[in-house]
Each structure stands twice: as structure tokens, then as C-alpha cells.
Design a protein around this motif. Structure first.
Motif, PDB file in Angstrom:
ATOM      1  N   ASP A 163      17.125   1.008 -40.603  1.00  0.00           N
ATOM      2  CA  ASP A 163      17.197   2.325 -40.686  1.00  0.00           C
ATOM      3  C   ASP A 163      15.861   2.718 -41.297  1.00  0.00           C
ATOM      4  O   ASP A 163      15.907   3.505 -42.235  1.00  0.00           O
ATOM      5  CB  ASP A 163      18.397   2.507 -41.563  1.00  0.00           C
ATOM      6  N   HIS A 164      14.697   2.194 -40.633  1.00  0.00           N
ATOM      7  CA  HIS A 164      13.551   2.868 -41.227  1.00  0.00           C
ATOM      8  C   HIS A 164      12.321   2.491 -40.471  1.00  0.00           C
ATOM      9  O   HIS A 164      12.631   1.908 -39.313  1.00  0.00           O
ATOM     10  CB  HIS A 164      13.138   1.894 -42.506  1.00  0.00           C
ATOM     11  N   PRO A 165      11.112   3.067 -40.500  1.00  0.00           N
ATOM     12  CA  PRO A 165       9.957   3.132 -39.596  1.00  0.00           C
ATOM     13  C   PRO A 165       9.356   1.980 -39.846  1.00  0.00           C
ATOM     14  O   PRO A 165       9.754   0.870 -40.733  1.00  0.00           O
ATOM     15  CB  PRO A 165       9.089   4.157 -40.275  1.00  0.00           C
ATOM     16  N   GLN A 179      23.756   4.544 -37.677  1.00  0.00           N
ATOM     17  CA  GLN A 179      22.613   5.385 -38.207  1.00  0.00           C
ATOM     18  C   GLN A 179      22.733   6.593 -37.340  1.00  0.00           C
ATOM     19  O   GLN A 179      21.891   7.749 -37.974  1.00  0.00           O
ATOM     20  CB  GLN A 179      21.309   4.613 -37.961  1.00  0.00           C
ATOM     21  N   SER A 239       8.580   5.477 -35.431  1.00  0.00           N
ATOM     22  CA  SER A 239       9.579   6.360 -36.547  1.00  0.00           C
ATOM     23  C   SER A 239      10.714   5.695 -36.600  1.00  0.00           C
ATOM     24  O   SER A 239      11.234   4.951 -35.637  1.00  0.00           O
ATOM     25  CB  SER A 239       9.782   7.854 -35.935  1.00  0.00           C
ATOM     26  N   GLN A 240      11.635   6.187 -37.516  1.00  0.00           N
ATOM     27  CA  GLN A 240      13.155   5.691 -37.828  1.00  0.00           C
ATOM     28  C   GLN A 240      13.749   5.988 -36.467  1.00  0.00           C
ATOM     29  O   GLN A 240      13.785   6.879 -36.052  1.00  0.00           O
ATOM     30  CB  GLN A 240      13.291   6.384 -38.992  1.00  0.00           C
TER      31      GLN A 240
END
Ligand code: SAH
Length: 228
Positions: free
Chosen positions: A64-66, A29, A76-77
Motif C-alpha cells: 500500500d505505498h509508492p 486497498q 504511485s500507490q
């Protein structure tokens, strides 16, 4: 269930190899998207992100995300945390101000890379939880304050770097004032659904700025919940 690991840290041990998950997160990521600063990558590999989110999200902490952290707010991501941190170009002697403590995760990443972190959170419950988490993980160089970060934290100014993780419509004047000559600030600016991450640098008392990435952060609000 709470356990104490070999290092004496209280942890929630559930048999998952979180270090391995962090390695995959950094490779797939973060590095792959162009974050190359070795110190930043090492900090992302080290900080135990799952311990900053509610237990039910531990298994998702390295995706891969908040993620929700309570009080309608999000962490946050991982890529965004790494990207913003790299943009500040931190030195080990730096003093950094963060606005929007949230879970305390971004503050922990910063704390790995600089001398001291001052972070302000407007939601009391989140400020308390972040303080507890950061204490448990022995981040003694982070100070958390409950308050309105629009005003910054003037008592410890100037700062070598400022990072804002909630979005106002304009860059707050007090934050501009509290940035040291030669210092950098990274901040999401704009309306609820159309924000740009802006990087500012103070040169000869003036701020040079450029947009670096379209993003979506929660709004910066005042104590009555009205957005700036
Ligand atoms: N950096 C955080 C994520 C922050 S989410 C982390 O690593 O987990 C944005 C945070 O900004 C929220 O917790 C929100 O309550 C806070 N916030 C919003 N307006 C604020 C203000 N005026 N001053 C300080 N914090 C604010």
C-alpha cells in the motif's frame, strides 16, 4: 532469472503467486476504500505491477505505498492509480493522454480499459524502459513519447480523457485545449507538499472543476528541471 511462461511471455518467475497478491491488494486497498467500478477492479487484478518496478522491489509491488522506479521518480500507490482511473469513467472506444509515463504501469491499466493511450515522459531513460516493458507485455495500444508533457501531445488531440501523474502549480493551458468537449481530466495541482487532485470536465467549451483528494506527487518539471 528470465523465464518464458506457458503463454510465451518473458517473465521473472520466482515462485511467488503474484495473482493472489493482486487479489489481496484489490480487496484490502482498493475496493475497501470505495473504488467500485468493476472494469477498473478487473484491470488492477490483471496488470502485473511487479513487472513495472525494479526486481529488488518485486516482493513489495502489491503493498500500500509508492515505490522507486529510478531517476528519483516513483510509481504511485495502487489505490491512487485505481482512484484516478475510475474518476475518468473510460469507455472502450476512448483515446487517453497520460502525462508522466514513469514505469508505464498506469498506462497499462488505462490500456486495459480504452482504445488507445498516448503517454509522455520527460526523462529519456524512463521513457525507454517503459516502452520496453509495455512492448514485452504486448500493450500494442500504448504509444510512449519522450518530451515535455506540459505541451501535451497535440498531434493526436483531442483526447476523451487526460490523466496527469506529476504535479504542476496550475493546470497547463495546452492540456485544457487538447481535452475533447465532454471529456474529463484528472490532475494533481499545487505546491510540493500541498497538492489536491482536481477533476475537470469540459462542458460547452468551459472547464468545470472540483477538488477530490489531497495527494503528494512528484513535481511537473521542464527540460531544465524547473518546476511548473
Ligand atoms: N504514472 C507513472 C508514475 C509517474 S511518476 C507510473 O505509473 O509509473 C511522475 C513522472 O512524471 C516521472 O516519471 C517524471 O519524470 C514525469 N514528469 C515530470 N515532469 C514531466 C513533464 N513535464 N512531462 C512529462 N513527464 C514529466
Amino acid at each position: 532469472m528470465a523465464f518464458f511462461n506457458l503463454h510465451g511471455n518473458s517473465q521473472y518467475y520466482d515462485g511467488t503467486d503474484y495473482r493472489k497478491l493482486r487479489g489481496v491488494m484489490v480487496d484490502r486497498q482498493i475496493r475497501s476504500r470505495g473504488v467500485t467500478d468493476d472494469r477498473v477492479l478487473k484491470a488492477m487484478l490483471k496488470v502485473e505491477r511487479h513487472l513495472f518496478v525494479p526486481e529488488k522491489y518485486h516482493s513489495e509491488a502489491y503493498q500500500d505505498h509508492p515505490l522507486p522506479i529510478g531517476a528519483g521518480q516513483t510509481i504511485s500507490q495502487p489505490y491512487i492509480v485505481a482512484f484516478m482511473t475510475e474518476a475518468l469513467d473510460l469507455k472502450p472506444t476512448d483515446k487517453v493522454l497520460e502525462i508522466g509515463t514513469g514505469s508505464g504501469y498506469q498506462a497499462a491499466v488505462l490500456a486495459e480499459l480504452c482504445d488507445s493511450v498516448y503517454t509522455v515522459e520527460i526523462v529519456g531513460m524512463l521513457a525507454e524502459m517503459a516502452t520496453k516493458t509495455l512492448n514485452e507485455l504486448h500493450y500494442t495500444n500504448v504509444s510512449v513519447k519522450e518530451g515535455d508533457g506540459y505541451e501535451g501531445w497535440p498531434e493526436n488531440a483531442p483526447y476523451d480523457a487526460i490523466i496527469v501523474t506529476c504535479a504542476p502549480n496550475q493546470v497547463p493551458e495546452p492540456l485544457k485545449d487538447q481535452l475533447r468537449e465532454g471529456g474529463k481530466m484528472i490532475i494533481p495541482v499545487g505546491q510540493t507538499y500541498a497538492q489536491e487532485l482536481v477533476l475537470l470536465e469540459k462542458k460547452d467549451g468551459k472547464l468545470k472543476q472540483h477538488k477530490v483528494l489531497p495527494v503528494r506527487f512528484v513535481p511537473m518539471v521542464n527540460e531544465k528541471g524547473k518546476r511548473y
